[in-house]
Write a protein that holds these residues in place. Structure first.
Motif, PDB file in Angstrom:
ATOM      1  N   PRO A  95       0.826  -1.213   0.000  1.00  0.00           N
ATOM      2  CA  PRO A  95       0.000   0.000   0.000  1.00  0.00           C
ATOM      3  C   PRO A  95       0.858   1.260   0.000  1.00  0.00           C
ATOM      4  O   PRO A  95       2.042   1.232   0.342  1.00  0.00           O
ATOM      5  N   ASP A  96       0.238   2.354  -0.392  1.00  0.00           N
ATOM      6  CA  ASP A  96       0.904   3.658  -0.337  1.00  0.00           C
ATOM      7  C   ASP A  96       0.798   4.273   1.052  1.00  0.00           C
ATOM      8  O   ASP A  96       1.560   5.189   1.386  1.00  0.00           O
ATOM      9  N   LEU A  97      -0.140   3.796   1.847  1.00  0.00           N
ATOM     10  CA  LEU A  97      -0.357   4.313   3.193  1.00  0.00           C
ATOM     11  C   LEU A  97      -1.031   3.230   4.018  1.00  0.00           C
ATOM     12  O   LEU A  97      -1.938   2.543   3.534  1.00  0.00           O
ATOM     13  N   ILE A  98      -0.580   3.071   5.263  1.00  0.00           N
ATOM     14  CA  ILE A  98      -1.204   2.136   6.202  1.00  0.00           C
ATOM     15  C   ILE A  98      -1.742   2.929   7.381  1.00  0.00           C
ATOM     16  O   ILE A  98      -1.022   3.738   7.982  1.00  0.00           O
ATOM     17  N   ILE A  99      -2.998   2.703   7.700  1.00  0.00           N
ATOM     18  CA  ILE A  99      -3.642   3.334   8.848  1.00  0.00           C
ATOM     19  C   ILE A  99      -4.135   2.239   9.782  1.00  0.00           C
ATOM     20  O   ILE A  99      -4.872   1.341   9.368  1.00  0.00           O
ATOM     21  N   HIS A 100      -3.718   2.286  11.032  1.00  0.00           N
ATOM     22  CA  HIS A 100      -4.258   1.395  12.057  1.00  0.00           C
ATOM     23  C   HIS A 100      -5.175   2.209  12.962  1.00  0.00           C
ATOM     24  O   HIS A 100      -4.850   3.345  13.325  1.00  0.00           O
ATOM     25  N   VAL A 101      -6.300   1.620  13.329  1.00  0.00           N
ATOM     26  CA  VAL A 101      -7.282   2.311  14.170  1.00  0.00           C
ATOM     27  C   VAL A 101      -7.597   1.434  15.381  1.00  0.00           C
ATOM     28  O   VAL A 101      -7.836   0.236  15.243  1.00  0.00           O
ATOM     29  N   GLY A 102      -7.588   2.040  16.561  1.00  0.00           N
ATOM     30  CA  GLY A 102      -7.928   1.344  17.796  1.00  0.00           C
ATOM     31  C   GLY A 102      -8.776   2.238  18.674  1.00  0.00           C
ATOM     32  O   GLY A 102      -8.847   3.455  18.471  1.00  0.00           O
ATOM     33  N   VAL A 103      -9.413   1.638  19.668  1.00  0.00           N
ATOM     34  CA  VAL A 103     -10.274   2.403  20.563  1.00  0.00           C
ATOM     35  C   VAL A 103      -9.554   2.695  21.874  1.00  0.00           C
ATOM     36  O   VAL A 103      -8.779   1.876  22.371  1.00  0.00           O
ATOM     37  N   SER A 104      -9.803   3.878  22.404  1.00  0.00           N
ATOM     38  CA  SER A 104      -9.283   4.256  23.715  1.00  0.00           C
ATOM     39  C   SER A 104     -10.444   4.598  24.627  1.00  0.00           C
ATOM     40  O   SER A 104     -11.318   5.382  24.257  1.00  0.00           O
ATOM     41  N   SER A 105     -10.457   4.001  25.796  1.00  0.00           N
ATOM     42  CA  SER A 105     -11.539   4.277  26.751  1.00  0.00           C
ATOM     43  C   SER A 105     -11.213   5.460  27.657  1.00  0.00           C
ATOM     44  O   SER A 105     -12.038   5.880  28.461  1.00  0.00           O
ATOM     45  N   GLU A 106     -10.007   6.015  27.507  1.00  0.00           N
ATOM     46  CA  GLU A 106      -9.551   7.055  28.425  1.00  0.00           C
ATOM     47  C   GLU A 106      -9.660   8.457  27.861  1.00  0.00           C
ATOM     48  O   GLU A 106      -9.274   9.416  28.500  1.00  0.00           O
ATOM     49  N   ASP A 107     -10.169   8.597  26.651  1.00  0.00           N
ATOM     50  CA  ASP A 107     -10.180   9.903  26.006  1.00  0.00           C
ATOM     51  C   ASP A 107     -11.464  10.042  25.202  1.00  0.00           C
ATOM     52  O   ASP A 107     -12.023   9.062  24.727  1.00  0.00           O
ATOM     53  N   ARG A 108     -11.916  11.270  25.012  1.00  0.00           N
ATOM     54  CA  ARG A 108     -13.094  11.543  24.211  1.00  0.00           C
ATOM     55  C   ARG A 108     -12.713  12.161  22.863  1.00  0.00           C
ATOM     56  O   ARG A 108     -13.558  12.764  22.203  1.00  0.00           O
ATOM     57  N   SER A 109     -11.480  12.032  22.472  1.00  0.00           N
ATOM     58  CA  SER A 109     -11.053  12.631  21.215  1.00  0.00           C
ATOM     59  C   SER A 109     -10.473  11.588  20.269  1.00  0.00           C
ATOM     60  O   SER A 109     -10.096  10.483  20.680  1.00  0.00           O
ATOM     61  N   ILE A 110     -10.409  11.952  18.996  1.00  0.00           N
ATOM     62  CA  ILE A 110      -9.651  11.202  18.008  1.00  0.00           C
ATOM     63  C   ILE A 110      -8.196  11.619  18.164  1.00  0.00           C
ATOM     64  O   ILE A 110      -7.890  12.811  18.174  1.00  0.00           O
ATOM     65  N   ARG A 111      -7.296  10.650  18.315  1.00  0.00           N
ATOM     66  CA  ARG A 111      -5.891  10.978  18.567  1.00  0.00           C
ATOM     67  C   ARG A 111      -5.002  10.390  17.484  1.00  0.00           C
ATOM     68  O   ARG A 111      -5.048   9.186  17.225  1.00  0.00           O
ATOM     69  N   LEU A 112      -4.170  11.221  16.900  1.00  0.00           N
ATOM     70  CA  LEU A 112      -3.169  10.753  15.953  1.00  0.00           C
ATOM     71  C   LEU A 112      -1.883  10.496  16.726  1.00  0.00           C
ATOM     72  O   LEU A 112      -1.236  11.427  17.222  1.00  0.00           O
ATOM     73  N   GLU A 113      -1.542   9.234  16.859  1.00  0.00           N
ATOM     74  CA  GLU A 113      -0.351   8.867  17.628  1.00  0.00           C
ATOM     75  C   GLU A 113       0.918   9.215  16.844  1.00  0.00           C
ATOM     76  O   GLU A 113       0.981   9.037  15.627  1.00  0.00           O
ATOM     77  N   GLN A 114       1.924   9.690  17.575  1.00  0.00           N
ATOM     78  CA  GLN A 114       3.140  10.178  16.933  1.00  0.00           C
ATOM     79  C   GLN A 114       4.334   9.248  17.086  1.00  0.00           C
ATOM     80  O   GLN A 114       5.273   9.332  16.304  1.00  0.00           O
ATOM     81  N   GLU A 172     -14.052  18.844  16.325  1.00  0.00           N
ATOM     82  CA  GLU A 172     -13.392  19.617  17.385  1.00  0.00           C
ATOM     83  C   GLU A 172     -12.522  18.735  18.274  1.00  0.00           C
ATOM     84  O   GLU A 172     -11.496  19.191  18.800  1.00  0.00           O
ATOM     85  N   HIS A 173     -12.942  17.497  18.461  1.00  0.00           N
ATOM     86  CA  HIS A 173     -12.256  16.615  19.403  1.00  0.00           C
ATOM     87  C   HIS A 173     -11.227  15.764  18.656  1.00  0.00           C
ATOM     88  O   HIS A 173     -11.438  14.580  18.386  1.00  0.00           O
ATOM     89  N   ILE A 174     -10.115  16.374  18.321  1.00  0.00           N
ATOM     90  CA  ILE A 174      -9.030  15.680  17.632  1.00  0.00           C
ATOM     91  C   ILE A 174      -7.719  16.296  18.059  1.00  0.00           C
ATOM     92  O   ILE A 174      -7.617  17.514  18.246  1.00  0.00           O
ATOM     93  N   SER A 175      -6.706  15.449  18.278  1.00  0.00           N
ATOM     94  CA  SER A 175      -5.437  15.946  18.808  1.00  0.00           C
ATOM     95  C   SER A 175      -4.299  15.006  18.428  1.00  0.00           C
ATOM     96  O   SER A 175      -4.521  13.898  17.935  1.00  0.00           O
ATOM     97  N   LEU A 176      -3.079  15.460  18.687  1.00  0.00           N
ATOM     98  CA  LEU A 176      -1.901  14.613  18.575  1.00  0.00           C
ATOM     99  C   LEU A 176      -1.612  13.966  19.918  1.00  0.00           C
ATOM    100  O   LEU A 176      -1.996  14.494  20.964  1.00  0.00           O
ATOM    101  N   SER A 177      -0.932  12.838  19.898  1.00  0.00           N
ATOM    102  CA  SER A 177      -0.612  12.127  21.136  1.00  0.00           C
ATOM    103  C   SER A 177       0.783  11.536  21.064  1.00  0.00           C
ATOM    104  O   SER A 177       1.201  11.034  20.021  1.00  0.00           O
ATOM    105  N   GLU A 178       1.485  11.585  22.185  1.00  0.00           N
ATOM    106  CA  GLU A 178       2.825  10.995  22.291  1.00  0.00           C
ATOM    107  C   GLU A 178       2.821   9.698  23.094  1.00  0.00           C
ATOM    108  O   GLU A 178       3.869   9.139  23.363  1.00  0.00           O
ATOM    109  N   ASP A 179       1.637   9.229  23.479  1.00  0.00           N
ATOM    110  CA  ASP A 179       1.550   8.016  24.303  1.00  0.00           C
ATOM    111  C   ASP A 179       0.429   7.129  23.772  1.00  0.00           C
ATOM    112  O   ASP A 179      -0.748   7.358  24.044  1.00  0.00           O
ATOM    113  N   ALA A 180       0.808   6.093  23.031  1.00  0.00           N
ATOM    114  CA  ALA A 180      -0.185   5.196  22.440  1.00  0.00           C
ATOM    115  C   ALA A 180      -0.601   4.063  23.373  1.00  0.00           C
ATOM    116  O   ALA A 180      -1.385   3.205  22.983  1.00  0.00           O
TER     117      ALA A 180
END
Length: 240
Positions: A95-114, A172-180
């Motif tokens: 693929p040209d791009l791979i996206i993995h998606v998982g659920v977090s019970s500790e946050d109410r936002s979409i987080r792009l892990e870094q 509105e609820h989207i952020s970057l994250s340093e802890d996956a």
């Protein structure tokens, strides 16, 4: 942000592979897979037009440099399955791009892990198993296959621009994250990042992004998460 797609054949669609997880612990129906499976075998021909976003506010009808074709697959929440299945995603035709998606019970936002870490996976998976134990007492990526991999890997995706684009579109609820989280999500992220480095030139590995989503309805419904994922992918591949 410059487009990340491989420029091998400008006539073919971009190939994007996206994964979601199965049940684990008290998550009996994993919203990551429910959102991802809706994308399987679909093609995106223009920037997604989202409900409630005026065309005056968003360049939402721009066409990508190529169509974007999605494929999706299911990952069990086990170290053994991820170790086998995640690297295989980059087999030819890769693929040209791979996206993995998982659920977090500790946050109410979409987080792009870094970032993803090599060791520290001390929790049992959905089958009660643990990651491999190294001679130094750390659990994670052990053995010759991973020996040369660094302690930490980071995504090539410019997440800040992706976050800004989605906020413009009303997420509105989207952020970057340093802890996956040092569980199967981060384990999967590291597996794919390390595989990309090994399979391609070190200066141009296949881009990989991990995205955490909140539980269904907190605040986004499944269809809204799917719409957000479409826009994330469009933005990454088109440098918007």
């Amino acid at each position: 942000m410059a487009p990340l797609g491989h420029p091998d054949d400008p006539q073919r669609p971009y190939r994007v592979h996206i994964t979601g997880f199965g049940p684990f612990r008290d998550v009996t129906l994993n919203p990551s897979w429910e959102a991802v499976r809706l994308l399987h075998d679909t093609t995106l021909f223009s920037e997604p037009l989202l409900d409630g976003v005026s065309s005056n506010d968003s360049p939402s009808l721009r066409r990508p440099s190529r169509p974007i074709h999605f494929s999706a697959s299911f990952l069990p929440v086990t170290y053994s399955s991820v170790s086998l299945l995640a690297p295989a995603l980059q087999n030819p035709p890769e693929p040209d791009l791979i996206i993995h998606v998982g659920v977090s019970s500790e946050d109410r936002s979409i987080r792009l892990e870094q970032r993803a870490r090599k060791f520290g996976y001390d929790s049992t998976d959905a089958e009660g198993q643990m990651a491999e134990l190294g001679e130094d007492g750390r659990r994670g990526f052990v053995g010759e296959r991973w020996r040369e991999c660094p302690e930490e890997l980071r995504t090539r995706v410019e997440g800040g621009k992706v976050v800004r684009r989605l906020k413009e579109a009303g997420f509105e609820h989207i952020s970057l994250s340093e802890d996956a989280g040092l569980y199967l999500c981060e384990y999967t992220f590291y597996t794919s990042l390390a595989t990309a480095l090994h399979r391609r030139r070190a200066d141009c590995p296949t881009p990989v992004q991990f995205i955490h989503i909140p539980p269904e309805g907190k605040p986004y419904e499944i269809e809204e998460v799917t719409a957000a994922l479409r826009l994330v992918v469009w933005t990454i591949l088109n440098g918007a």
